[in-house]
Structure formats: C-alpha cells, structure tokens
Scaffold this motif. Structure first.
Motif, PDB file in Angstrom:
ATOM      1  N   LEU A   1      51.693  47.890   2.880  1.00 45.24           N
ATOM      2  CA  LEU A   1      52.807  48.773   3.234  1.00 45.24           C
ATOM      3  C   LEU A   1      54.114  47.990   3.257  1.00 45.24           C
ATOM      4  CD1 LEU A   1      52.105  51.733   3.912  1.00 45.24           C
ATOM      5  CD2 LEU A   1      52.904  51.268   6.218  1.00 45.24           C
ATOM      6  N   ASP A   2      54.050  46.773   3.822  1.00 49.32           N
ATOM      7  CA  ASP A   2      55.226  45.908   3.874  1.00 49.32           C
ATOM      8  C   ASP A   2      55.743  45.612   2.478  1.00 49.32           C
ATOM      9  OD1 ASP A   2      55.927  45.489   6.453  1.00 49.32           O
ATOM     10  OD2 ASP A   2      54.564  43.800   6.774  1.00 49.32           O
ATOM     11  N   ARG A   3      54.801  45.270   1.581  1.00 51.32           N
ATOM     12  CA  ARG A   3      55.197  44.924   0.218  1.00 51.32           C
ATOM     13  C   ARG A   3      55.837  46.109  -0.474  1.00 51.32           C
ATOM     14  NH1 ARG A   3      52.710  40.275  -2.074  1.00 51.32           N
ATOM     15  NH2 ARG A   3      53.580  40.903  -4.055  1.00 51.32           N
ATOM     16  N   ALA A   4      55.307  47.313  -0.179  1.00 48.25           N
ATOM     17  CA  ALA A   4      55.812  48.507  -0.846  1.00 48.25           C
ATOM     18  C   ALA A   4      57.206  48.869  -0.340  1.00 48.25           C
ATOM     19  CB  ALA A   4      54.832  49.662  -0.630  1.00 48.25           C
ATOM     20  N   ILE A   5      57.414  48.740   0.977  1.00 51.66           N
ATOM     21  CA  ILE A   5      58.686  49.184   1.564  1.00 51.66           C
ATOM     22  C   ILE A   5      59.682  48.035   1.662  1.00 51.66           C
ATOM     23  CG2 ILE A   5      59.728  50.334   3.556  1.00 51.66           C
ATOM     24  CD1 ILE A   5      57.087  51.597   4.145  1.00 51.66           C
ATOM     25  N   GLY A   6      59.156  46.813   1.784  1.00 51.66           N
ATOM     26  CA  GLY A   6      60.035  45.667   1.929  1.00 51.66           C
ATOM     27  C   GLY A   6      60.471  45.450   3.366  1.00 51.66           C
ATOM     28  N   SER A   7      59.574  45.680   4.294  1.00 54.26           N
ATOM     29  CA  SER A   7      59.919  45.567   5.710  1.00 54.26           C
ATOM     30  C   SER A   7      59.142  44.432   6.371  1.00 54.26           C
ATOM     31  CB  SER A   7      59.616  46.885   6.414  1.00 54.26           C
ATOM     32  OG  SER A   7      58.241  47.169   6.278  1.00 54.26           O
ATOM     33  N   GLU A   8      58.862  43.345   5.589  1.00 57.01           N
ATOM     34  CA  GLU A   8      58.094  42.240   6.159  1.00 57.01           C
ATOM     35  C   GLU A   8      58.715  41.784   7.473  1.00 57.01           C
ATOM     36  OE1 GLU A   8      58.764  41.638   2.645  1.00 57.01           O
ATOM     37  OE2 GLU A   8      56.799  41.235   1.773  1.00 57.01           O
ATOM     38  N   PRO A   9      58.003  41.395   8.482  1.00 58.55           N
ATOM     39  CA  PRO A   9      56.539  41.423   8.569  1.00 58.55           C
ATOM     40  C   PRO A   9      56.042  42.499   9.524  1.00 58.55           C
ATOM     41  CG  PRO A   9      57.416  39.851  10.116  1.00 58.55           C
ATOM     42  CD  PRO A   9      58.590  40.623   9.570  1.00 58.55           C
ATOM     43  N   TRP A  10      56.804  43.572   9.719  1.00 57.50           N
ATOM     44  CA  TRP A  10      56.507  44.433  10.881  1.00 57.50           C
ATOM     45  C   TRP A  10      55.247  45.241  10.731  1.00 57.50           C
ATOM     46  CZ3 TRP A  10      58.509  42.485  14.772  1.00 57.50           C
ATOM     47  CH2 TRP A  10      59.718  41.809  14.655  1.00 57.50           C
ATOM     48  N   PHE A  11      55.009  45.805   9.531  1.00 58.18           N
ATOM     49  CA  PHE A  11      53.787  46.597   9.364  1.00 58.18           C
ATOM     50  C   PHE A  11      52.556  45.697   9.401  1.00 58.18           C
ATOM     51  CE2 PHE A  11      56.490  50.056   7.715  1.00 58.18           C
ATOM     52  CZ  PHE A  11      55.997  51.046   8.529  1.00 58.18           C
ATOM     53  N   LEU A  12      52.715  44.440   8.960  1.00 63.87           N
ATOM     54  CA  LEU A  12      51.578  43.508   9.040  1.00 63.87           C
ATOM     55  C   LEU A  12      51.172  43.305  10.488  1.00 63.87           C
ATOM     56  CD1 LEU A  12      49.681  41.443   7.721  1.00 63.87           C
ATOM     57  CD2 LEU A  12      51.501  39.770   7.902  1.00 63.87           C
ATOM     58  N   VAL A  13      52.196  43.096  11.351  1.00 65.91           N
ATOM     59  CA  VAL A  13      51.904  42.903  12.779  1.00 65.91           C
ATOM     60  C   VAL A  13      51.230  44.140  13.355  1.00 65.91           C
ATOM     61  CG1 VAL A  13      52.945  42.545  15.028  1.00 65.91           C
ATOM     62  CG2 VAL A  13      53.813  41.300  13.055  1.00 65.91           C
ATOM     63  N   ALA A  14      51.822  45.304  13.063  1.00 65.72           N
ATOM     64  CA  ALA A  14      51.246  46.550  13.576  1.00 65.72           C
ATOM     65  C   ALA A  14      49.841  46.754  13.028  1.00 65.72           C
ATOM     66  CB  ALA A  14      52.135  47.724  13.188  1.00 65.72           C
ATOM     67  N   GLY A  15      49.650  46.409  11.731  1.00 62.97           N
ATOM     68  CA  GLY A  15      48.341  46.585  11.106  1.00 62.97           C
ATOM     69  C   GLY A  15      47.279  45.732  11.762  1.00 62.97           C
ATOM     70  N   ILE A  16      47.631  44.464  12.081  1.00 58.75           N
ATOM     71  CA  ILE A  16      46.645  43.586  12.717  1.00 58.75           C
ATOM     72  C   ILE A  16      46.266  44.150  14.091  1.00 58.75           C
ATOM     73  CG2 ILE A  16      46.306  41.320  13.753  1.00 58.75           C
ATOM     74  CD1 ILE A  16      47.967  40.160  11.483  1.00 58.75           C
ATOM     75  N   LEU A  17      47.283  44.616  14.836  1.00 56.85           N
ATOM     76  CA  LEU A  17      46.993  45.157  16.168  1.00 56.85           C
ATOM     77  C   LEU A  17      46.123  46.416  16.069  1.00 56.85           C
ATOM     78  CD1 LEU A  17      50.406  44.670  17.977  1.00 56.85           C
ATOM     79  CD2 LEU A  17      48.296  43.378  18.275  1.00 56.85           C
ATOM     80  N   LEU A  18      46.522  47.326  15.173  1.00 55.22           N
ATOM     81  CA  LEU A  18      45.754  48.569  15.032  1.00 55.22           C
ATOM     82  C   LEU A  18      44.349  48.273  14.511  1.00 55.22           C
ATOM     83  CD1 LEU A  18      48.344  51.069  13.557  1.00 55.22           C
ATOM     84  CD2 LEU A  18      47.420  51.007  15.853  1.00 55.22           C
ATOM     85  N   GLY A  19      44.269  47.343  13.562  1.00 59.41           N
ATOM     86  CA  GLY A  19      42.959  46.980  13.018  1.00 59.41           C
ATOM     87  C   GLY A  19      42.060  46.397  14.082  1.00 59.41           C
ATOM     88  N   GLY A  20      42.620  45.518  14.906  1.00 54.27           N
ATOM     89  CA  GLY A  20      41.830  44.943  16.001  1.00 54.27           C
ATOM     90  C   GLY A  20      41.352  46.029  16.944  1.00 54.27           C
ATOM     91  N   ALA A  21      42.256  46.985  17.234  1.00 55.11           N
ATOM     92  CA  ALA A  21      41.871  48.093  18.111  1.00 55.11           C
ATOM     93  C   ALA A  21      40.750  48.908  17.471  1.00 55.11           C
ATOM     94  CB  ALA A  21      43.075  48.982  18.391  1.00 55.11           C
ATOM     95  N   ALA A  22      40.876  49.147  16.151  1.00 51.27           N
ATOM     96  CA  ALA A  22      39.849  49.919  15.456  1.00 51.27           C
ATOM     97  C   ALA A  22      38.511  49.187  15.499  1.00 51.27           C
ATOM     98  CB  ALA A  22      40.272  50.171  14.013  1.00 51.27           C
ATOM     99  N   GLY A  23      38.560  47.859  15.329  1.00 52.98           N
ATOM    100  CA  GLY A  23      37.329  47.077  15.395  1.00 52.98           C
ATOM    101  C   GLY A  23      36.677  47.192  16.760  1.00 52.98           C
ATOM    102  N   CYS A  24      37.495  47.069  17.811  1.00 54.60           N
ATOM    103  CA  CYS A  24      36.960  47.189  19.166  1.00 54.60           C
ATOM    104  C   CYS A  24      36.351  48.571  19.368  1.00 54.60           C
ATOM    105  CB  CYS A  24      38.055  46.968  20.208  1.00 54.60           C
ATOM    106  SG  CYS A  24      38.620  45.276  20.254  1.00 54.60           S
TER     107      CYS A  24
END
Lengths: 242, 85
Positions: B35-58
């Motif tokens: 998403l970051d690469r597509a929109i050019g908003s590095e690194p915010w979606f990466l951070v949000a993605g890691i947090l959401l992904g971790g939550a999804a894993g839990c």
C-alpha cells in the motif's frame, strides 16, 4: 560438502510443451504419479479383494483410515460435512502418499514445493469463498465482523479480520512446505556428514539419519493430518459463520 | 480417545500455532508495504500493517486455542459420562 538444498532442485527429464506451456516431466511429477498410484492400488486391492463382513488386514487398514477421516469431517464441519468427504479424503491420502513417497531414498517430496502446497491452499481458500457466498449470499461478508463487538471497533476489526482470513491459506501452505523441506534438509546434512567423515565417526550421523527418517515418517502423517483438519475447520467456519 | 490420539492432537496444535502468528504478521507487513509503495506514504501503512497483522495473528492463535479448549471440555464430559454409566 554438498549443498543440502541441492536435492530440492528440479530439472526436466523429458521436455514437453503444450500450447506454449512448458509441461516438461521432472522428478516431482514422477513422485506425484507414484503417490497417486500407491493410493489407487491400495484402495483397488481393498475393493477388488471383495469386501467381507470380517475385514482382513488390508480391508481393516482402508476402513480405519476412511473412518478416521469421516470422524474428522463430522467433528469439524458438522452434519453437512459428508458432502465434502470425498474432497477431504482425497486431499488427505494424496498429501500423505506424497509425503511418504518422498521418504524413499532417491525419490522426491512433492510437498516440499511451495508451488504445490500453495496451489492446494489457494484452491481450498477459493472453495471456502464459493461455499460461503453460495450458502449465505452477501451476508457471508459478516464473517469479517466478529459477533458482539462494539460498533466503534468495527473499523479496526475489519482490517484485522481480513488479514487473519488471508493468512489462513498462506499459513496452511507454508506449514506443510516448511516442515517437509526442513526434515529433508536435516536428512541431507546428516547424510553429507556421514559420507564426508571416516567410518569410525561416520556411523554416528548415519545412525541419526535412521532415527530422523523414522521421525519424518511420523511427521508425514502429522502434517497430512493437520492439513486436512484445518481444511475441515476452514470449511466448517464458513458454513457455520461464527 | 486413546493416549496416542492425545499425543497426535498435541503435536497438531504445536505445529499449527507456531506458523499462525508468524504468517499473519508477515502478511500484514507485506500488505502495508504494498500500500505504501502504491500511494507513496512510506512508512506509515507498513507500521499499521505490522500492528494489524500481529493483532490478526494473535486473534488466530486465540481462536485456535478456544477450539481446543472446547474440544477438551467435551471430551472431559464424555469421559465422566462413561464413568457414571
């Protein structure tokens, strides 16, 4: 020392192309045919031998394994589960046969290819989507909203649920692929150690390969079992919808 | 269920939960990065993605664990029923 990942490389044995697609036959395809043939022949013997009321050895084996999968389907999918029984049983026997064929020295473990396990998991994921939409229509999308959460949390929970749903097929495929690859890599390293050293010390890694081979046989069963159990769980989830 | 069945189930659980957490986090990170690469908003979606992904894993691990606990409760009930009979 030889690269322990070397035996996962595939080279075409017979070059074939069909409509521009490369369908060359390599070791993996031969191993797949061997696995298919093993399952087919086993069950042909069971059925052709004449089913008797008091089962013999091979018939017992067939009955126990089919019964085992039926229990699994009933437990995780529920009353409608028998519709999926042929699919689940095929999946179990095919993965098990591929895992076991791979343990024969010199053959190839089909399930150590991420492309193969990924294709299985992707197909299962698409199947669950089809079953879900066919059963519940657009109401199926409510699988993304866990029951009983406050409305404020919905914007947070939907992305989390999307990721957790998408992670399922990936973890399904990676688990099988990683376990089979890891086991065979360990075997490769131990065999390399055994051949690289003198006999007075080389018997030790060689002995370990025998132990690990036994363990791998057990893991072949466990991984086939987990793969099919989780398939049942995922199908059951979309049927019950919470 | 026999003792061997319990062992098999336990190993199944062990193999299952390990990958669940890892894969969800990685997937969240990958989606955020894309998403970051597509929109050019590095690194915010990466951070949000890691947090959401971790939550999804839990969440996945928690759900799997809940299923296991329910199964065990059922087995326990069956066992006590058998004992009573």
């Amino acid at each position: 020392m030889e690269n322990p990942l070397h035996h996962f490389e595939l080279h075409p044995l017979v070059h074939l192309t069909l409509l521009g697609f490369d369908i060359s036959i390599n070791k993996a395809i031969l191993a797949m045919w061997a696995g298919l043939a093993a399952v087919f022949i086993l069950f042909m013997i069971v059925v052709r031998g004449g089913l008797s009321l008091v089962p013999g050895k091979i018939q017992s084996l067939g009955e126990i394994s089919v019964d085992f999968i039926r229990d699994m389907v009933n437990e995780y999918i529920g009353a409608d589960g028998m519709k999926f029984f042929p699919f689940i049983a095929t999946l179990f026997f095919f993965i098990l046969a591929c895992n076991l064929v791979g343990l024969i020295p010199g053959s190839y473990t089909l399930t150590s290819q991420l492309a193969v396990t990924g294709a299985f998991a992707g197909a299962i994921f698409i199947l669950t989507l089809i079953v879900g939409f066919a059963r519940h229509g657009l109401h199926f999308l409510s699988i993304l909203v866990p029951p009983g959460i406050p409305k404020v949390l919905i914007p947070l929970m939907v992305p989390i649920e999307i990721i957790s749903q998408l992670a399922r097929p990936i973890s399904l495929s990676v688990r099988l692929f990683a376990n089979m690859t890891a086991g065979h890599t360990v075997l490769g390293v131990l065999f390399a150690l055994a051949t690289a050293t003198a006999l007075w010390i080389g018997w030790m890694p060689f002995g370990f390969t025998i132990l690990i081979n036994g363990l791998e046989m057990f893991i072949a069963f466990i991984q086939a079992y987990i793969f099919t159990t989780l398939t049942c769980v995922y199908i059951g989830d979309v049927i019950k919808l919470h | 269920m026999s003792q061997g069945g319990g062992f098999r189930k336990g190993l199944g659980i062990a193999y299952r939960l390990g990958t669940e957490l890892l894969v969800a986090t990685m997937l969240g990170a990958a989606m955020g990065y894309a998403l970051d690469r597509a929109i050019g908003s590095e690194p915010w979606f990466l951070v949000a993605g890691i947090l959401l992904g971790g939550a999804a894993g839990c969440l996945n691990v928690f759900r799997a664990f809940q299923e296991i606990v329910q199964e065990e409760d059922q087995e326990e009930k069956e066992r006590t029923k058998e004992r009573d009979d």
